[in-house]
Motif scaffolding. Sequence first.
Motif, PDB file in Angstrom:
ATOM      1  N   GLN A 174      -0.244   9.213   4.031  1.00 14.35           N
ATOM      2  CA  GLN A 174      -0.606   7.912   4.603  1.00 14.35           C
ATOM      3  C   GLN A 174      -0.758   8.011   6.118  1.00 14.35           C
ATOM      4  OE1 GLN A 174       1.745   4.485   2.959  1.00 14.35           O
ATOM      5  NE2 GLN A 174       2.624   6.145   1.748  1.00 14.35           N
ATOM      6  N   TRP A 208       0.830  -1.209   0.000  1.00 13.05           N
ATOM      7  CA  TRP A 208       0.000   0.000   0.000  1.00 13.05           C
ATOM      8  C   TRP A 208       0.862   1.255   0.000  1.00 13.05           C
ATOM      9  CZ3 TRP A 208      -4.898   1.156  -1.013  1.00 13.05           C
ATOM     10  CH2 TRP A 208      -5.798   0.105  -1.111  1.00 13.05           C
ATOM     11  N   SER A 209       1.976   1.224   0.694  1.00 10.93           N
ATOM     12  CA  SER A 209       2.873   2.372   0.712  1.00 10.93           C
ATOM     13  C   SER A 209       3.448   2.633  -0.680  1.00 10.93           C
ATOM     14  CB  SER A 209       3.996   2.140   1.728  1.00 10.93           C
ATOM     15  OG  SER A 209       4.817   3.280   1.815  1.00 10.93           O
ATOM     16  N   MET A 235       0.647   4.122  -2.827  1.00 14.17           N
ATOM     17  CA  MET A 235       0.430   5.540  -2.516  1.00 14.17           C
ATOM     18  C   MET A 235       1.564   6.400  -3.056  1.00 14.17           C
ATOM     19  SD  MET A 235      -2.492   5.989  -1.079  1.00 14.17           S
ATOM     20  CE  MET A 235      -2.378   7.529  -0.176  1.00 14.17           C
TER      21      MET A 235
END
Length: 101
Positions: A85, A48-49, A52
Amino acid sequence: MLPESVRIGPATFSVAYDPTIQDGLDGKIEYAERRIRIRPGFHDEHTWSVFMHEVMHGMLEFCCPYYQEAPDREALVEVLSLGLQQLLLDNAVIARHYLPQ
């Protein structure tokens, strides 16, 4: 699990896992092809990082006229994507505000 696509500015990008992505990269946004590729096999949090991070590249490309002139675009993208985030993780009420009811 990542979304199948994401809208960034005026464009919709497909999102896919790709084990053939260039060595040294965890992800890549490709503007002409309108896709984001992510190397598979990472822990969900890292995946997910990376996603993003690539989305932030797209946001800056479409929304910031000076992005191409930034002296260190990767550092700028990393700082902004990590900051966003953390903001969303620490303040879920912000994300919920923008979700459809």
